[in-house]
Enzyme design. Structure first.
Site, short mmCIF file in Angstrom:
data_model
loop_
_atom_site.label_atom_id
_atom_site.label_comp_id
_atom_site.label_asym_id
_atom_site.label_seq_id
_atom_site.Cartn_x
_atom_site.Cartn_y
_atom_site.Cartn_z
N ASP A 14 11.75 -7.73 31.87
CA ASP A 14 12.74 -6.76 31.83
C ASP A 14 13.30 -6.59 30.32
O ASP A 14 14.57 -6.47 30.06
CB ASP A 14 13.72 -6.54 32.75
CG ASP A 14 13.39 -6.85 34.01
OD1 ASP A 14 12.38 -5.84 34.27
OD2 ASP A 14 13.56 -7.45 35.02
N LYS A 17 10.21 -4.27 27.21
CA LYS A 17 8.74 -4.44 26.85
C LYS A 17 8.16 -2.74 27.00
O LYS A 17 7.38 -2.25 26.15
CB LYS A 17 7.87 -4.96 27.61
CG LYS A 17 7.60 -6.35 27.28
CD LYS A 17 6.55 -7.19 27.99
CE LYS A 17 6.91 -6.89 29.82
NZ LYS A 17 8.06 -7.24 30.03
N GLY A 41 7.66 -3.09 36.15
CA GLY A 41 7.91 -1.88 36.18
C GLY A 41 8.66 -1.33 35.07
O GLY A 41 9.80 -2.06 34.82
N HIS A 42 8.50 -0.54 34.32
CA HIS A 42 9.35 0.21 33.39
C HIS A 42 9.44 1.83 33.44
O HIS A 42 8.59 2.29 33.71
CB HIS A 42 9.02 -0.61 32.15
CG HIS A 42 7.69 -0.42 31.69
ND1 HIS A 42 6.65 -0.95 31.82
CD2 HIS A 42 7.29 1.13 30.99
CE1 HIS A 42 5.44 -0.49 31.14
NE2 HIS A 42 6.05 0.80 30.68
N GLN A 223 5.80 -8.67 32.78
CA GLN A 223 6.74 -9.94 32.83
C GLN A 223 7.19 -10.53 31.64
O GLN A 223 7.16 -9.92 30.62
CB GLN A 223 6.14 -10.78 33.96
CG GLN A 223 6.14 -10.29 35.36
CD GLN A 223 4.96 -9.51 35.58
OE1 GLN A 223 3.66 -9.93 35.11
NE2 GLN A 223 5.00 -8.34 36.43
P1 IMP Z 1 6.14 -11.54 41.85
O1 IMP Z 1 5.63 -11.22 40.61
O2 IMP Z 1 6.38 -10.20 42.82
O3 IMP Z 1 5.53 -12.52 42.73
O4 IMP Z 1 7.59 -12.19 41.71
C1 IMP Z 1 7.94 -13.37 41.05
C2 IMP Z 1 9.02 -13.56 40.30
O5 IMP Z 1 8.83 -12.80 39.06
C3 IMP Z 1 10.41 -12.84 40.88
O6 IMP Z 1 11.55 -13.54 40.48
C4 IMP Z 1 10.32 -11.55 40.34
O7 IMP Z 1 11.71 -10.94 40.21
C5 IMP Z 1 9.95 -11.68 39.04
N1 IMP Z 1 9.13 -10.65 38.34
C6 IMP Z 1 7.91 -10.12 38.53
N2 IMP Z 1 7.57 -9.09 37.91
C7 IMP Z 1 8.75 -8.77 37.04
C8 IMP Z 1 8.99 -7.57 36.12
O8 IMP Z 1 8.52 -7.14 35.61
N3 IMP Z 1 10.33 -8.03 35.48
C9 IMP Z 1 11.20 -9.00 35.78
N4 IMP Z 1 11.17 -9.83 36.71
C10 IMP Z 1 9.77 -9.62 37.24
#
Ligand code: IMP
Length: 432
Positions: A14, A17, A41-42, A223
Site C-alpha cells: 500500500d 505502487k 489491490g489498488h 505487496q
Molecule cells: P495474504 O497475501 O492474503 O496471504 O496476506 C498476508 C499478509 O499480507 C496480510 O498481512 C495482508 O494484509 C498482507 N497483504 C497482502 N496483500 C497486500 C497488499 O497488496 N497490500 C498490503 N498488504 C497486503
C-alpha cells in the site's frame, strides 16, 4: 535495445505502487506482474474516474500496452473475469492481456482453507486477505497445484483436479468444511477457460521476444518487501517475494535484464494485518495521517495501522531489491505536522543494530531511534516540480536520501496522474 524498470513496494504494501506503476505504465510497451495475485489491490484515478485493479497489470488502460500475468503469480481465473467485467463496464474494452500457462491457479478450496487456517490461528492470526494466496502457493510447492495452462487441456485438467481433490477433500472433511465436487469445479473452470483461452500463452517466450526488440518493459511488483516470504516479518508476511530479485523468476527472464529498480516509499509507513511495526503511531498524529491519506484497505476496507517513516526498513529493502531510486508517495499527507520524525535505526536489548532481526520476538523488542525534522504548513498538492516544494519538504526528502543511500527519483503529491514529478533524470528515459 529494450529497457526495463522494476517497481517494488519498499514497506508493508500500500505504498502507492498502483499510482507509480500507472505513471510509468502509460509509457510502457509491456507491463508484467511477476508474483502475488488478487491479494493486491489498488485504485487508479484519471479523467474523473476511479478504477480498481487486483490481479490485472496496470498497463490495461492503454490499448497499445501488452499486459502480462507471469508464471510467478497465483491466478484465480474467476476473479480475473470479474475484474475484466468491472473494467469493461467502465469503458475499458480495448486491451491486450496475456496469462502464463505456468502460473499457479487458485482453486475454490484455497480461499476456504485460507479462512479456516486464519480462524484456527486465533490470536496469532496473520490477517490475510483470504483470497487463498497462501494455500495456493503451498500447493504449488507441494506439487499438487493446478496451473493456468491445465485449462487448455480438459482431460488433463480433470486428471489434475481429481488428484488435487483426493488430497484436499479429506483435509476439508477433517476441518469440518464442505467438500468439493469434481464435476461442479470442472464445469465452473471450463466455462472460465472458454473466455480466457485466447489470453493464455507462454508468457516467458512473449516477454523475451519483447526484450529482444526496442521496448519499454515495466515489471510491476505487488505487496511490499517487508511482506516478503523470505525477508519480511515472517510469519506475518504474504506467500511470495515482492522483491525485484523475484521478477526474473516470476516473469521467466534472465536476471541481467534488471537494471533500474524504483522503490515505492510512502512518506510515512502503514501496515494492514498483524505483525510488528516498530514506528507505529497510536496518537492523533497517526489518526490524522490515516484520515488525510485515506488509509483504509482497497481489498478489505480495513483501517491501516500508521507510523513514522522507517529508514532502517528502507535501507534493508533497498539492499535486497537493488533499489536505484525512491519514488516517494503521499508526501502531501505530511503537510501541517509541526515536527516530523524518521526512524534512522533500531536499538535491540541496549545495542544499536545494523539490520532488522529475523524473529518477531526480537522485532517486538526493538526501539526505534528517531531523527526529528521541522515540518511544513503549505498545501503541496498543486506542486509540479521539486523546486516548488517548501524548503522543509526538500529537507525531508534529502534526509531520506542521506539515511538510506538511495536518491529520491520521483515525488507524488496527490492521487491524480498529474500530481507527480520526476526528480532524477535517469527515470525520464522511461517516459516517452
Ligand atoms: P495474504 O497475501 O492474503 O496471504 O496476506 C498476508 C499478509 O499480507 C496480510 O498481512 C495482508 O494484509 C498482507 N497483504 C497482502 N496483500 C497486500 C497488499 O497488496 N497490500 C498490503 N498488504 C497486503
Amino acid at each position: 535495445m529494450s529497457q526495463t524498470l522494476v517497481v517494488v513496494g519498499s514497506q508493508w504494501g500500500d505504498e502507492g505502487k498502483g499510482k507509480i506503476t500507472d505513471y510509468f505504465a502509460r509509457h510502457a510497451d509491456m507491463v508484467v506482474r511477476y508474483q502475488g495475485g488478487n491479494n493486491a489491490g489498488h485504485s487508479v484515478a484519471f479523467d474523473g474516474k476511479k478504477y480498481s485493479l487486483q490481479s490485472i497489470p496496470s498497463g490495461i488502460f492503454n490499448p497499445a500496452t501488452v499486459n502480462v500475468m507471469g508464471n510467478g503469480m497465483v491466478i484465480d481465473p474467476l476473479s480475473v473475469l470479474r475484474e475484466l467485467k468491472a473494467l469493461e463496464e467502465k469503458g475499458i474494452k480495448d486491451y491486450q492481456l496475456f496469462i502464463s500457462t505456468r502460473a499457479a491457479m487458485v482453486m475454490p478450496w484455497h480461499p476456504v482453507l485460507d479462512g479456516a487456517y486464519e480462524g484456527n490461528r486465533g490470536e496469532a492470526k496473520i490477517g490475510t486477505t483470504k483470497k487463498g494466496i497462501g494455500p495456493c502457493y503451498s500447493d504449488k510447492y507441494s506439487r499438487i497445484g493446478m496451473r493456468i495452462g491445465d485449462l487448455l487441456e480438459p482431460d488433463y485438467f480433470r486428471e489434475r483436479l481429481e488428484a488435487a481433490l483426493a488430497v484436499k477433500n479429506p483435509e476439508l472433511r477433517m476441518l469440518g468444511l464442505p467438500e468439493f465436487n469434481a464435476d461442479e469445479v470442472f464445469d465452473l473452470y471450463m466455462e472460465a477457460a472458454a473466455k480466457l483461452r485466447p489470453m493464455i500463452t507462454d508468457t516467458s517466450a512473449l516477454v523475451n521476444r519483447h526484450l529482444e526488440g526496442d521496448n519499454n518493459i515495466l515489471f510491476e511488483g505487488a505487496q511490499g518487501m517487508m511482506l516478503c516470504i523470505d525477508h519480511g516479518t515472517y510469519p506475518y508476511v504474504t506467500s511470495s517475494s515482492p522483491s525485484a530479485a523475484s521478477a526474473p523468476v516470476g516473469a521467466g527472464i534472465a536476471p541481467q535484464w534488471i537494471k533500474t529498480v524504483a522503490g515505492v516509499l510512502k512518506a510515512y509507513c502503514t501496515r494492514v494485518g498483524e505483525g510488528p511495526f516498530p514506528t507505529e503511531l497510536h496518537d492523533e498524529i497517526g489518526d490524522g495521517i490515516r484520515e488525510r491519506g485515506h488509509e483504509y484497505g482497497t481489498v478489505t476496507g480495513r483501517p491501516r495501522r500508521v507510523g513514522w517513516l522507517d529508514a532502517q526498513v528502507a535501507r534493508y529493502t533497498a539492499r535486497l531489491s537493488g533499489i536505484t531510486h525512491w519514488t516517494v508517495t503521499l508526501l502531501d499527507v505530511l503537510s501541517g505536522i509541526d515536527t516530523l520524525r524518521i526512524c534512522k535505526g533500531y536499538e535491540l536489548d541496549g545495542e544499536i543494530i545494523e539490520n532488522p532481526p529475523s524473529t518477531i520476538a526480537a522485532l517486538q523488542r526493538v526501539k526505534p531511534i528517531f531523527v526529528e525534522l521541522p515540518g511544513w504548513k503549505e498545501d503541496i498538492t498543486g506542486v509540479t516540480s521539486y523546486d516548488q516544494l517548501p524548503q522543509n519538504a526538500k529537507n525531508y526528502l534529502a534526509k531520506i536520501g542521506e539515511l538510506t543511500g538511495v536518491p529520491v527519483g520521483l515525488v507524488s503529491v496527490g492521487p491524480d496522474r498529474d500530481q507527480t514529478f520526476i526528480v532524477a533524470d535517469e527515470l525520464k528515459k522511461f517516459i516517452k
